[in-house]
Scaffold this active site. Structure first.
Site, PDB file in Angstrom:
ATOM      1  CG  ASP A  32      -2.073  -0.917   1.318  1.00 18.04           C
ATOM      2  OD1 ASP A  32      -2.917  -0.973   0.552  1.00 18.04           O
ATOM      3  OD2 ASP A  32      -1.693  -1.922   2.040  1.00 18.04           O
ATOM      4  NE  ARG A  49       0.788  -0.043   4.325  1.00 17.27           N
ATOM      5  CZ  ARG A  49      -0.023   0.342   5.034  1.00 17.27           C
ATOM      6  NH1 ARG A  49       0.452   0.907   6.287  1.00 17.27           N
ATOM      7  NH2 ARG A  49      -1.231  -0.120   5.156  1.00 17.27           N
ATOM      8  CG  HIS A 100      -8.983  -1.149   9.067  1.00 17.77           C
ATOM      9  ND1 HIS A 100      -9.268  -0.366   8.087  1.00 17.77           N
ATOM     10  CD2 HIS A 100      -7.965  -1.843   8.577  1.00 17.77           C
ATOM     11  CE1 HIS A 100      -8.512   0.145   7.222  1.00 17.77           C
ATOM     12  NE2 HIS A 100      -7.367  -1.033   7.311  1.00 17.77           N
ATOM     13  NE  ARG A 129      -6.374   5.406   2.820  1.00 12.77           N
ATOM     14  CZ  ARG A 129      -6.797   3.887   3.098  1.00 12.77           C
ATOM     15  NH1 ARG A 129      -7.712   3.828   3.959  1.00 12.77           N
ATOM     16  NH2 ARG A 129      -6.390   3.014   2.229  1.00 12.77           N
ATOM     17  CG  HIS A 158     -11.244   0.592  -0.188  1.00  9.81           C
ATOM     18  ND1 HIS A 158     -10.653   1.837  -0.377  1.00  9.81           N
ATOM     19  CD2 HIS A 158     -10.117  -0.048   0.234  1.00  9.81           C
ATOM     20  CE1 HIS A 158      -9.790   2.201   0.504  1.00  9.81           C
ATOM     21  NE2 HIS A 158      -9.385   0.882   0.665  1.00  9.81           N
ATOM     22  CG  ASP A 204      -9.357  -3.556   2.542  1.00  9.28           C
ATOM     23  OD1 ASP A 204      -8.055  -3.874   2.563  1.00  9.28           O
ATOM     24  OD2 ASP A 204     -10.116  -2.495   2.303  1.00  9.28           O
TER      25      ASP A 204
END
Length: 608
Positions: free
Chosen positions: A143, A151, A255, A212, A243, A328
């Site tokens: 990501d 990352r 999440h 984002r 997404h 995801d």
């Protein structure tokens, strides 16, 4: 520790490369000389699939996390974590036991320390997989959205995040970001990026998307999504729009919970669908599903990831998409609340997805898919359909003929001066001036020589120079100011506020970094107390631009959309007048006292 036949970064020798290519060529009934030209041939890819065992086919569908900086010699703590969570010691053991088709890198899994280490890890994973009978290269992903989600840190080039790019509004900049970021990832052995975010952020309270997203205007988001996709894929790195079918209008983080999108079908078509249609038209390599319920698209109550009407009916049949669909993370609560971890991967495949990302227990998920095929719930032909898409993608990004990377490739690509300059230039076009009372900005060292920099210091994204207050203070100091940095945190105490007010007495102006300010937030109290000193106060929201509605006392407000170094340095240049503010709001900002009223509309932004 390096394997025999490798150089200083674990890059393979010519003999190793030829051996791996020859092995693949044999599997495809080709000679090494003709393999690179022919791996795109669907007939030969189907022949490769026909030689795979059922267990190998199941493994190819999974993209899994693994701890460690090395494929064969990780630290003991990472070995312990792998044994506990996956039942293997190393990445090499992971691919040997489960034949996984993909691996995802995370900073917290210690996969991404330095460029050469990342390249070593990637090469080690490829050697481990290619050394197996009928071994295939692994599609390594991460990501790397830039902004708040990155990352791979410095010395790689880090760019402004999506909402900042939305504020800049330049398709050329989005394309440049994708091209450079994709080239750097590819040089590290990462051939798939889970970016760009194609969500339309219409809810200011969205806890998981926010900055984002490129913004709240679906057409503007679509343009930038398509441009970034083209940039990534021109570099030879697969882009992934996420997404689907759209996570931008939710107050729940998938999440930790199960969001419900209440849009009608008409609203979905008008907002959420637009960027994904653009991504499909741009030739997107992969699309990631969301763990959200959208009753207007599927009334069953299932998350989109597990919904045949959404994945197959809407995405594949209506939008005409036939590329790779990846879930995801299957460890997120949004997909686990209704079904057990053994049912989720099976239902996802039945819905029409191809890649199963990061299940909480790989063994449970792998065995569940295997049992579903043996029991007749899934057919082997269904698996083959997904395998064909996955192998086409591996061929497209060059994995089937050139799976390894080199030290020289890292050195000539990752974090080179031209890339860093491009990131700074793009950042200079994104900072958005929302308030400038009395034409306070730009400041000059001769009129305001001493600056106090205070405020929120959220956890820094990967590879930054430190907390925002320190980065801002250092950047302003390099522009001629005398600066003092004082971290007051995201929830300053009365004592901390008192210290900041006292420190302001010695300053000519105060710069305050704010982070998601609410009406009852002590950050708001801090800003009010500082303004009451009579010193000019410049607020710099380092995440959501919505902070400005809660800060009526500031003389100036400059939105950066993230607290990464590249954006904070750009903010310092705007404060000092080295560059003019050019950003325009990509989202509307509502009034704090009446959210039904817009304080600053999309497209608003001052200059000087």
């Amino acid at each position: 520790m390096h394997d025999a036949g490798t150089g200083s970064t674990g890059a393979p020798s010519r003999r190793t490369v030829l051996s791996a290519t020859a092995g693949l060529a044999a599997a495809l009934a080709l000679t090494p000389e003709t393999a690179p030209a022919a791996v795109h041939d669907n007939k030969r890819i189907r022949a490769l699939i026909s030689r795979m065992t059922l267990e190998e086919k199941v493994g190819q569908l999974f993209v899994m996390r693994v701890y460690g900086h090395s494929a064969t010699d990780p630290d003991q703590a990472d070995i312990d974590a792998n044994l506990k969570e996956i039942g293997v010691r190393t990445a090499a053991e992971l691919v040997a036991k489960y034949r996984v088709g993909g691996i995802i890198y995370f900073t917290w899994a210690h996969n991404t320390r330095t460029p050469h280490q990342i390249a070593d890890l990637s090469n080690g994973i490829q050697r481990a997989s290619l050394g197996l009978p009928r071994g295939l290269p692994v599609l390594i992903a991460t990501d790397q959205e830039h902004g708040t989600v990155a990352r791979v840190g410095r010395p790689a080039a880090l760019f402004p995040g999506a909402m900042a790019i939305g504020a800049g509004g330049s398709r050329s900049d989005a394309r440049t970001l994708g091209r450079i970021a994709g080239a750097e990832l590819r040089a590290l052995g990462i051939r798939q990026d889970y970016s760009p975010d194609a969500d339309v952020n219409v809810d200011p309270a969205n806890p998981v998307i926010g900055v984002r997203s490129f913004g709240a205007d679906p057409e503007a988001v679509a343009d930038l999504v398509a441009a970034e996709v083209k940039g990534y894929q021109a570099s030879g790195t697969a882009a992934t729009a996420k997404h689907f079918p759209g996570h931008g209008d939710t107050a729940v983080d998938s999440h930790f919970g199960f969001p419900v999108i209440t849009h009608s079908r008409e609203v979905w078509e008008k907002f959420d669908a637009v960027p994904f249609r653009a991504a499909v038209r741009a030739g997107i390599d992969a699309i990631m599903t969301a763990h959200i319920m959208v009753p207007a698209l599927d009334g069953s109550g299932d998350p989109a990831t597990l919904s045949h009407p959404i994945v197959t009916g809407v995405l594949r049949e209506e939008l005409g998409y036939d590329g790779v669909v990846v879930t995801d993370s299957l460890g997120m609560e949004g997909v686990r609340q209704k079904y057990g971890d053994d049912r989720v991967p099976v239902l996802a495949l039945k819905a029409g997805v191809d890649q199963l990302l990061n299940p909480p227990s790989l063994d449970v998920a792998w065995r569940a898919v295997l049992a579903a095929v043996r029991g007749g719930e899934l057919t082997e032909d269904r698996l083959d359909t997904s395998l064909l898409r996955i192998l086409r993608l591996k061929a497209k990004v060059g994995l089937l003929d050139r799976p390894h990377v080199t030290a020289a490739g890292v050195d000539r690509t990752v974090g080179i001066p031209a890339h860093l300059r491009a990131a700074d230039r793009i950042a200079d076009r994104t900072a958005t001036l929302l308030v400038n009372r009395g034409s306070l900005l730009p400041l000059a060292p001769r009129t305001h020589p001493r600056l106090l920099v205070v405020g929120a210091d959220p956890a820094s994204p990967s590879g930054t120079d430190g907390p925002p207050t320190a980065v801002l203070a250092n950047a302003l100091a390099s522009l001629g100011f005398t600066t003092t940095a004082l971290s007051t945190g995201t929830a300053p105490s009365p004592e901390t506020i008192d210290r900041a007010v006292t420190a302001a007495g010695d300053a000519d102006a105060v710069v305050v970094a704010t982070y998601n300010v609410s009406a009852a937030d002590s950050q708001r109290t801090l800003v009010g107390r500082l303004a009451a000193t009579g010193k000019p106060v410049i607020a710099i929201p380092v995440r959501n631009p919505y902070d400005v509605a809660q800060l009526p006392d500031v003389q100036a407000c400059l939105a950066t959309y993230s607290w990464t170094d590249v954006e904070l340095r750009a903010a310092a240049r705007v404060v000092a007048g080295r560059v003019k503010p050019r950003g325009r709001l990509p989202v509307p900002v509502q009034r704090a006292d009446d959210p039904a009223q817009v304080l600053y509309p999309i497209g608003y932004g001052l200059s000087y």
